[in-house]
Design an enzyme around this catalytic site. Structure first.
Site, short mmCIF file in Angstrom:
data_model
loop_
_atom_site.label_atom_id
_atom_site.label_comp_id
_atom_site.label_asym_id
_atom_site.label_seq_id
_atom_site.Cartn_x
_atom_site.Cartn_y
_atom_site.Cartn_z
CG ASN A 13 11.80 6.19 -1.32
OD1 ASN A 13 12.47 6.49 -0.30
ND2 ASN A 13 11.32 6.45 -1.92
CE LYS A 15 8.28 7.43 -2.47
NZ LYS A 15 7.18 8.62 -3.26
CG HIS A 99 12.45 8.06 -5.85
ND1 HIS A 99 11.92 9.69 -6.58
CD2 HIS A 99 12.17 6.86 -5.85
CE1 HIS A 99 10.69 8.77 -6.05
NE2 HIS A 99 10.45 7.50 -5.80
CD GLU A 101 8.68 11.62 -4.96
OE1 GLU A 101 7.29 10.84 -5.28
OE2 GLU A 101 9.65 11.19 -3.80
CD GLU A 171 10.44 3.94 -7.84
OE1 GLU A 171 9.47 4.04 -7.11
OE2 GLU A 171 10.36 5.03 -8.20
N GLY A 177 2.58 6.70 -6.28
CA GLY A 177 1.74 7.64 -5.39
C GLY A 177 0.82 8.41 -5.52
CB SER A 217 0.65 2.49 -7.25
OG SER A 217 0.47 3.60 -7.39
N GLY A 239 3.87 4.72 -0.61
CA GLY A 239 2.67 4.98 0.64
C GLY A 239 2.95 3.14 1.64
#
Length: 260
Positions: A13, A15, A99, A101, A171, A177, A217, A239
């Protein structure tokens, strides 16, 4: 439940990162490093702007294309949204929905996540439904209750046949993150509970085929331990998906004999 019938998935992902030039550079590097048979399904989910370019670059490769969100309608006055049919036409095979976010910053709810997932599945896309608790939920011992609520809302429009086009992604919000990761045992415990919840709704046979990813992570250093958990079938990577070498390291861990 026997995991041999579940093909593992490593999904990246991106983002809101990497415009077209950076997208090209990353995918070219990734395809140069990735073996022809990576030992698992590989998926990348770039920003919308990158999708046509990514689709072109990935033709004939072992990497599939996904998107980061979709609307529940295929057309209409929904400024700023994108339809499942548009994603499929652009070359996408999958889409992330729900998600954390999206929930935190853009008003996503269990209900709207469920509507998006149902629309994606109806269009023939694989929907990756994200669920996970906040740190406060975890500290209160409410992680399973929160995941159960999100799962029920997210799957509200999915029947047993449609479940074959759904992937769950656990998640924990506090690990996304942040560099913090749930222990392999804790992640495995929640993923096992999610599979049990799916079995209660759809039956043991359907739940046995449901793929459940861990996100939060996961990286090339901790992937092997997490992926060794019987109910973790891959990872939704943030990331670490933005660096070809790191992403390939996770893919290699997923493809190792004895891990999955």
């Amino acid at each position: 439940m026997d995991r041999s019938r579940r093909t593992p998935v490593i999904a990246g992902n991106w983002k809101m990162n990497l415009g077209p030039a950076a997208c090209r550079a990353l995918l070219e590097e990734l395809l140069a490093e990735l073996p022809a048979d990576p030992g698992c399904e590989v998926l990348v989910c770039p920003p919308y702007l990158d999708l046509p370019l990514a689709a072109e670059l990935l033709v004939g490769s072992p990497v599939a294309l996904g998107a980061q969100n979709c609307h529940w309608e295929n057309a209409g006055a929904y400024t700023g949204e994108i339809a499942p049919a548009m994603l499929r036409e652009a070359g996408c095979r999958a889409v992330i929905v729900g998600h954390s976010e999206r929930r935190q910053y853009f008003g996503e709810t269990d209900e709207t996540a469920g509507r998006r997932l149902a629309a994606a599945v109806e269009e023939g896309l694989t929907g990756i439904l994200c669920v996970g608790e906040s740190l406060a939920d975890r500290e209160a011992g409410e992680e399973l209750a929160v995941c159960a609520r999100q799962l029920a809302g997210g799957l509200s429009g999915i029947d047993a046949a449609g479940l074959s086009r759904v992937i769950l992604a656990y998640e924990p919000v506090w690990a996304i993150g942040t560099g913090r990761t749930a222990t392999a045992e804790e992640a495995g415990r929640v993923c096992r509970a999610l599979r049990r919840m799916a079995a209660e709704r759809y039956g043991e046979e359907a739940a046995a085929g449901l793929r459940i990813l861990y996100g939060g992570s996961m990286n090339e250093k901790n992937a092997r331990e997490l992926l060794a958990q019987p109910d973790i079938d891959g990872g939704l990577i943030g990331g670490a998906a933005l660096a070809a070498g790191r992403f390939c390291g996770i893919i290699a861990a997923c493809g190792e004999e004895g891990v999955l």
